[in-house]
Write an enzyme that holds these catalytic residues in place. Structure first.
Site, PDB file in Angstrom:
ATOM      1  N   ILE A 117     -20.212  -4.141  -5.899  1.00 59.80           N
ATOM      2  CA  ILE A 117     -20.206  -3.357  -7.126  1.00 59.80           C
ATOM      3  C   ILE A 117     -20.506  -4.254  -8.323  1.00 59.80           C
ATOM      4  CG2 ILE A 117     -18.602  -1.650  -6.196  1.00 59.80           C
ATOM      5  CD1 ILE A 117     -16.393  -2.971  -7.880  1.00 59.80           C
ATOM      6  N   ASP A 157     -11.771  -5.323  -1.747  1.00 55.70           N
ATOM      7  CA  ASP A 157     -12.167  -6.538  -2.455  1.00 55.70           C
ATOM      8  C   ASP A 157     -12.808  -6.158  -3.788  1.00 55.70           C
ATOM      9  OD1 ASP A 157     -14.342  -8.668  -3.171  1.00 55.70           O
ATOM     10  OD2 ASP A 157     -12.946  -9.701  -1.829  1.00 55.70           O
ATOM     11  N   HIS A 159     -14.941  -7.533  -5.558  1.00 57.94           N
ATOM     12  CA  HIS A 159     -16.360  -7.809  -5.696  1.00 57.94           C
ATOM     13  C   HIS A 159     -17.224  -6.988  -4.731  1.00 57.94           C
ATOM     14  CE1 HIS A 159     -15.433 -11.077  -8.367  1.00 57.94           C
ATOM     15  NE2 HIS A 159     -14.698 -11.684  -7.445  1.00 57.94           N
ATOM     16  N   GLU A 160     -16.616  -6.356  -3.748  1.00 57.18           N
ATOM     17  CA  GLU A 160     -17.397  -5.604  -2.755  1.00 57.18           C
ATOM     18  C   GLU A 160     -17.395  -4.110  -3.080  1.00 57.18           C
ATOM     19  OE1 GLU A 160     -17.381  -6.938   1.348  1.00 57.18           O
ATOM     20  OE2 GLU A 160     -16.088  -8.618   0.778  1.00 57.18           O
ATOM     21  N   MET A 161     -16.396  -3.364  -2.600  1.00 60.72           N
ATOM     22  CA  MET A 161     -16.353  -1.939  -2.926  1.00 60.72           C
ATOM     23  C   MET A 161     -15.350  -1.646  -4.031  1.00 60.72           C
ATOM     24  SD  MET A 161     -16.851  -0.398   0.929  1.00 60.72           S
ATOM     25  CE  MET A 161     -17.251   1.277   0.422  1.00 60.72           C
TER      26      MET A 161
END
Length: 401
Positions: A117, A157, A159-161
């Site tokens: 994201i 996380d 930084h991920e979803m």
């Protein structure tokens, strides 16, 4: 990109209304390669007829499979398919599981380092999900022991979803179509009218879908099962090199999964400008595993470039060439790594490297690739459609913003 969020959420209300008018009914049939038995989908493969790996050395052509996950219902599997492609699972509605694990890219994403994201560039590439039903650990550093444990990482996380458990539950329980589908997939848990979606049900459904991503019907497999004409002479030559005690590829990439599921320290270089990745040293708290990463399966390897944990090699030819460059030849200055004992100096010729690449391409098999949903219970677009939209501006020209 700046038009993405308005586009997604402006369409949400109308699409949810459509989903309510035409409710989604989960598939009552098992995916290809699975048989319905006492209400559950069970794997069926010729490899189940062969002796176990323990009796077959480095993996002969007729070597049995390791243990695997199955036993989910068709409805749970189909619900997992919708969740897998739905960006509503992410904090801002822009990232789905399929963003980093795209079916058309071997369930990887074609990037050396995946993107989460807000355009966050992640430290490693996305491993392929083909044949995860047979794996006993997950992530490049092997830090998760189950698919359920693994999926907690990207879901939550930042930084991920970027979601969190409560946000995910509030989001899914706020979508009537998803409440209906979870009731179809987990009927015993929804006997009361006020039952709500739980996290363990989300994890179980996504796992149910992922374990059906089976790839065991490549041209190599047809050859292994006895069809001698499935491979060409150059490909057979490549297979023989692959299994030889000179190249020693099969000692780590052991058939039929083409991985021994172990962590190995190879000494591969990082892309220019990237710091050294300690790999499995961190979760294992073991200095000898510094720079160690899981041996990936080579199934569908043709589709998942670039290669290694950070995409260091752009092509298969570059990847196989690394192994003939000499033991530890690419270890950064100042690092003293415990290189895996299988890594040595085979001194393969250019022709032999070409034949290895020929053989690796025979491991491609997408015959059980699942159908991607045309619409989602959330009302958002499946991520493969959104990505296609982002690539063009209103005039159909590329948008580089």
């Amino acid at each position: 990109m700046k038009r993405l969020l308005p586009m997604l959420f402006a369409s949400l209300a109308s699409a949810v209304a459509l989903a309510q008018a035409e409710p989604i009914v989960l598939n009552a049939d098992c995916p290809p390669g699975f048989e319905l038995s006492t209400g559950q989908c069970e794997l069926r493969s010729l490899y189940q007829l062969y002796p176990s790996l323990q009796d077959a050395g480095v993996g002969g052509l007729k070597t049995g499979l390791p243990g695997w996950r199955d036993g989910f219902t068709p409805q749970q599997t189909d619900l997992g398919r919708y969740l897998f492609f739905d960006p509503v699972l992410s904090r801002d509605g822009t990232v789905s599981c399929a963003t980093c694990h795209a079916p058309d890219r071997g369930f990887s994403d074609g990037l050396g380092r995946s993107v989460g994201i807000n355009g966050s560039v992640l430290p490693r590439s996305a491993p392929s999900l083909w044949n995860v039903a047979f794996l006993n650990s997950f992530f490049w550093d092997g830090r998760a022991d189950s698919l359920e444990e693994q999926m907690v990482g990207p879901l939550f996380d930042k930084h991920e979803m970027g979601s969190d458990p409560q946000l995910l539950l509030d989001t899914l329980n706020g979508i009537p179509a998803y409440r209906q589908l979870f009731a179809q997939a987990f009927p015993a848990d929804f006997k009361s009218g006020d039952a709500e979606i739980r996290l363990d049900q989300v994890y179980a459904a996504i796992t149910a879908f992922q374990v059906t991503l089976v790839s065991l019907n490549s041209r190599y497999d047809q050859y292994a099962h006895g069809y001698a004409d499935a491979l060409t002479e150059p490909e057979i030559e490549g297979l023989n090199i692959f299994r030889s005690f000179v190249a020693r590829c099969a000692e780590c990439h052991t058939p039929p999964l083409f991985t021994n599921q172990q962590v190995a320290v190879l000494g591969t270089p990082e892309p220019e400008g990237m710091p050294f990745d300690p790999g499995a040293q961190i979760p294992m708290n073991e200095p000898s595993q510094r720079g160690g990463f899981k041996v990936p399966s080579l199934r569908n390897i043709e589709l998942t470039a670039p290669y290694m944990h950070s995409g260091r090699f752009a092509t298969l030819r570059e990847a196989v060439s690394f192994y003939t460059g000499g033991r530890g030849h690419a270890v950064p200055e100042g690092e003293e790594l415990k290189i895996h004992w299988h890594i040595w100096e085979p001194n393969l010729t250019e022709d032999e490297l070409d034949r290895l690449v020929d053989f690796l391409k025979t491991l491609t098999d997408e015959s059980f690739k699942p159908e991607q949903p045309r619409r989602l219970p959330s009302g958002l677009q499946p991520m493969h459609q959104v990505i296609a939209y982002i690539g063009e501006n209103d005039n159909g020209e590329e948008d580089h913003e």
